[in-house]
Design an enzyme around this catalytic site. Sequence first.
Site, PDB file in Angstrom:
ATOM      1  N   LYS A  70       0.949  -1.589  -0.149  1.00  0.00           N
ATOM      2  CA  LYS A  70       0.241   0.189   0.064  1.00  0.00           C
ATOM      3  C   LYS A  70       0.623   1.485   0.122  1.00  0.00           C
ATOM      4  O   LYS A  70       0.478   2.450  -0.562  1.00  0.00           O
ATOM      5  CB  LYS A  70      -1.007   0.057   1.133  1.00  0.00           C
ATOM      6  CG  LYS A  70      -1.838   1.281   1.203  1.00  0.00           C
ATOM      7  CD  LYS A  70      -2.964   0.283   2.577  1.00  0.00           C
ATOM      8  CE  LYS A  70      -2.645   0.275   3.951  1.00  0.00           C
ATOM      9  NZ  LYS A  70      -2.685   2.169   3.962  1.00  0.00           N
ATOM     10  N   SER A  71       2.053   1.276   0.837  1.00  0.00           N
ATOM     11  CA  SER A  71       2.809   2.567   0.925  1.00  0.00           C
ATOM     12  C   SER A  71       3.599   2.635  -0.953  1.00  0.00           C
ATOM     13  O   SER A  71       3.879   3.910  -1.056  1.00  0.00           O
ATOM     14  CB  SER A  71       4.278   2.600   1.650  1.00  0.00           C
ATOM     15  OG  SER A  71       2.861   2.176   3.398  1.00  0.00           O
TER      16      SER A  71
ATOM     17  N   ARG B  52       2.857   6.421  -4.064  1.00  0.00           N
ATOM     18  CA  ARG B  52       3.534   6.571  -3.977  1.00  0.00           C
ATOM     19  C   ARG B  52       3.762   6.727  -5.131  1.00  0.00           C
ATOM     20  O   ARG B  52       3.820   7.618  -6.217  1.00  0.00           O
ATOM     21  CB  ARG B  52       5.262   6.681  -2.834  1.00  0.00           C
ATOM     22  CG  ARG B  52       4.833   7.080  -1.998  1.00  0.00           C
ATOM     23  CD  ARG B  52       6.117   5.865  -0.715  1.00  0.00           C
ATOM     24  NE  ARG B  52       6.358   6.807   0.253  1.00  0.00           N
ATOM     25  CZ  ARG B  52       5.495   6.780   1.316  1.00  0.00           C
ATOM     26  NH1 ARG B  52       4.046   5.927   1.210  1.00  0.00           N
ATOM     27  NH2 ARG B  52       5.210   6.798   2.445  1.00  0.00           N
TER      28      ARG B  52
ATOM     29  N   SER C  53       8.004  10.216  10.836  1.00  0.00           N
ATOM     30  CA  SER C  53       6.784  10.219  10.369  1.00  0.00           C
ATOM     31  C   SER C  53       7.516   9.842   9.221  1.00  0.00           C
ATOM     32  O   SER C  53       7.901  10.961   8.344  1.00  0.00           O
ATOM     33  CB  SER C  53       5.850  10.783   9.713  1.00  0.00           C
ATOM     34  OG  SER C  53       5.031  10.976   9.304  1.00  0.00           O
TER      35      SER C  53
ATOM     36  N   ASP D  95       2.550  -0.515  11.432  1.00  0.00           N
ATOM     37  CA  ASP D  95       1.842  -1.102  10.995  1.00  0.00           C
ATOM     38  C   ASP D  95       1.572  -2.508  12.236  1.00  0.00           C
ATOM     39  O   ASP D  95       0.293  -2.936  11.714  1.00  0.00           O
ATOM     40  CB  ASP D  95       1.741  -1.375   9.775  1.00  0.00           C
ATOM     41  CG  ASP D  95       1.551  -0.159   9.331  1.00  0.00           C
ATOM     42  OD1 ASP D  95       0.836   0.898   9.518  1.00  0.00           O
ATOM     43  OD2 ASP D  95       2.247  -0.068   7.817  1.00  0.00           O
TER      44      ASP D  95
ATOM     45  N   LYS E  82      -2.218   6.969  15.000  1.00  0.00           N
ATOM     46  CA  LYS E  82      -2.277   6.623  13.852  1.00  0.00           C
ATOM     47  C   LYS E  82      -4.145   6.597  13.971  1.00  0.00           C
ATOM     48  O   LYS E  82      -4.646   7.291  14.040  1.00  0.00           O
ATOM     49  CB  LYS E  82      -1.791   5.276  13.469  1.00  0.00           C
ATOM     50  CG  LYS E  82      -0.182   4.696  14.267  1.00  0.00           C
ATOM     51  CD  LYS E  82      -0.112   5.875  13.347  1.00  0.00           C
ATOM     52  CE  LYS E  82       1.044   4.853  11.940  1.00  0.00           C
ATOM     53  NZ  LYS E  82       2.253   6.108  11.002  1.00  0.00           N
TER      54      LYS E  82
ATOM     55  N   ARG F 113      -3.461   3.105  18.769  1.00  0.00           N
ATOM     56  CA  ARG F 113      -2.656   1.951  18.081  1.00  0.00           C
ATOM     57  C   ARG F 113      -1.996   1.121  19.403  1.00  0.00           C
ATOM     58  O   ARG F 113      -2.066   0.070  20.188  1.00  0.00           O
ATOM     59  CB  ARG F 113      -1.964   1.033  17.399  1.00  0.00           C
ATOM     60  CG  ARG F 113      -2.497   1.295  16.209  1.00  0.00           C
ATOM     61  CD  ARG F 113      -1.741   1.551  14.747  1.00  0.00           C
ATOM     62  NE  ARG F 113      -2.673   1.082  13.301  1.00  0.00           N
ATOM     63  CZ  ARG F 113      -1.915   1.671  12.940  1.00  0.00           C
ATOM     64  NH1 ARG F 113      -1.041   1.121  12.089  1.00  0.00           N
ATOM     65  NH2 ARG F 113      -2.669   1.764  11.305  1.00  0.00           N
TER      66      ARG F 113
ATOM     67  N   ARG G 269      -5.744  -2.051  10.397  1.00  0.00           N
ATOM     68  CA  ARG G 269      -4.808  -3.208  11.153  1.00  0.00           C
ATOM     69  C   ARG G 269      -5.663  -3.829  13.048  1.00  0.00           C
ATOM     70  O   ARG G 269      -5.093  -4.762  13.073  1.00  0.00           O
ATOM     71  CB  ARG G 269      -3.224  -2.450  11.336  1.00  0.00           C
ATOM     72  CG  ARG G 269      -2.675  -1.684  10.751  1.00  0.00           C
ATOM     73  CD  ARG G 269      -1.642  -2.704   9.071  1.00  0.00           C
ATOM     74  NE  ARG G 269      -1.267  -1.435   8.375  1.00  0.00           N
ATOM     75  CZ  ARG G 269      -1.065  -2.281   7.471  1.00  0.00           C
ATOM     76  NH1 ARG G 269      -1.304  -3.670   6.492  1.00  0.00           N
ATOM     77  NH2 ARG G 269      -0.472  -1.832   5.774  1.00  0.00           N
TER      78      ARG G 269
END
Length: 780
Positions: free
Chosen positions: A360-361, A365, A509, A659, A686, A690, A740
């Site tokens: 996903k990351s 991008r 981050s 994550d 997040k 979490r 998550r």
Amino acid sequence: MTSSLLPEPAEPAEPAERVVPLRLQRFLARAGVASRRGSENLMTAGRVSVNGRVVTELGSKVDPRVDEVRVDGRVVRLADGPVTIMLHKPAGVITTMREQAGRSCVAELVPTDRYPGLYPLGRLDADTTGLLLFSTDGDLGNALLHPRHHVPKRYVAVVEGMVGQGALEQLRAGVMLDDGPAMPALAEVEPDPHRACRRYGFALPSATAPTAASRRAARERERTHPWSVVSLQISEGRYHQVKRMMEAVGHPVWALHRARFGELDLSGVERGMWRELTDAEVADLRRAAGLEGAPLEGASRVSSGSPRRASAKAGDSTGRKPDARAACAAARGAQQTATAETVTPLGAPLRGSVRVPGDKSIAHRAVLLAAMAVGTSLVRGLPDGLDVRSTIDAVRALGARVDLRERPDGGFDAAVRGWGDKGPCRAAHVDCGNSGTTARLLMGALAPFPVRCALVGDPSLSARPMRRVLDPLALMGTSADPPSATHLPLAFCGTTDLRPLDVRLEVPSAQVKSALVLAALGAHGTSCLMQAVPTRDHTERLLPLFGAELACEGERVRLTGPQVLRACDVDVPGDVSSAAFLVAAALRAPGSCVRVEGVGLNPTRLGYLEALRRMGAPVRWWVADGEGGEPVGAIEARAAREPLRGVRVRSDEVPALVDEACLLALAAAEASGVTVIEGAGELRVKESDRLRASCDLARALGARVSVSGDDLRIEGTGRIAGEAPCAQPPRRARAQGDHRVALAWAVLGLTGSRPLSVEGLACHAVSYPQFLTHIERLVS
């Protein structure tokens, strides 16, 4: 695991003539069993039978009125009676069932292909959001809309001025309108207007006005005039009634939202989403409309009340899925649904190999860089998760062309024609859904261009901090409206005179770092970004593929702008964070051995695996290839045969496992000794808290848990796979709108000792919608 299949209804009357046969997977999708892709998976798994014969061939057809179709032994049929649904209407969509040139209409958001004859019960203005009912039941619609039936409806309005007690008393007494007196209303002022705006997803006029002149006027009005948020319950349905009532008491409406209709509200149904009403809800409506208390004969259905995707309509002839502006925004709301789904223990080991969806990351991008580039890029292996859909919708709204082609594995390839050095061709209103990556990276990409972009998100994203990226971008010359904005919604505007930046990033981050790197591409001069703690470096690895020049020296990134990106082809590897949940399940299920192929093994993403290795877990991984500038390989995990060991995780290791923190808490809860995760404060901001979720998961397994500042301490029980748990796990858990967290509870339920009901489990579709399907495949 349970399936939301329809129970066997009464036998329908024999049709006068046979209907045109449907492909079996399309029939199952129309019946609401699963998506078309999910229905194909049910077929290939041998769970679907037609007239008593198991059917696995995907080209098979059925006659819905004659053939008996069963899934897992239960009969499935299309709706036999009237259907009523509710839609959470977004702003900018007109209430009409006819296509409107250049304008979105509600017909794009509701399942007219599944339920022909749906029509809206009343209307909401284009700029009004909230609850809108649709039905195929003409009697119900006519009764609800008849003037003699005063069904209460609750609205929330952002109005000009400070509403005082005098205005409230006028509303409660009934104000005079040009077409006669209005009935008395229940009226209250919301004590915290900013909180109310976040709760109901309001974007003030300065963020949504269509032209620059109207935005300036709205911004000036907001600055110079006080405003309030009013809750108003009325029982009439006259034209523009709320707006006219507030105008009559001297408080013009700036934004309007319908929150309730009768006893119905929008709990769990986010903007652009719809869900079918249950029998009880339809009965309440019929009573309110003066009809009989029971639903019409033949209309009995079982509905979980789960929100549905607006994109349930068929794709076009090119194989692309519909890209109506709100189609994917509709699906995003599943992450907030309060509907509980039950996960039952597997009772068998997980064995075999599987490929997880694309990372996903990296996908975010790759799509964004392709949109910024000159020419057409091909991005292969995109996951069909809701967050990535947010980024695709965002770049489309800003002028990039994105053509999607579905892959056999359920993912997508995307041909993206970018806007290049000319920049986005128009201002836009972008719904980022639940995706912080979309919101923050988009600000960096837009920084070199004087384009105004209104950014909104769901309640979870709207609670996440944005100053960490807005402040450094402001040093480069960008602006936000309102200037004091700390959260979404806000309007962002870049500048052609973007200054370079030399800054040390104290917040660990990758989203902030990536946003500033993208902005630096358009700055006039050399920018230098120094990280206090290393974070994932996907942006730095992708940029050279698009022709960018930058230097990465340790934790320092240096680049000189302006630079123009060039189109290229990118292959997105499997998501190591998604693979982690299969690894966790394999460790806990006795006799399991799972191998995940084609997964990205970027060193900045291996914090969870490295921690497991130090704990003595039977997990190994190896790099076999490279895709998109990333190392790619396989991960193998086996069930633990002896207790894991407690470990200490340093604060500089936390960014590599943000994550997977909840999964690490599960492992630590059953390890021998104490596990300490230092400097875990970033977990609090997040998609959910979490850090708190990790505590809940560890305590569910009987571990002793404490938090001191930002440090998490877990004293494990020393249990190994197959042993009786040290504590009886809970029967119910909450996903907190975090994909998550939802997946972590699913792992616990699948490998636990008794069924676990997870409230909001559906939000796992944000990143890994195929998770339960892959688990079933590994079990069988």
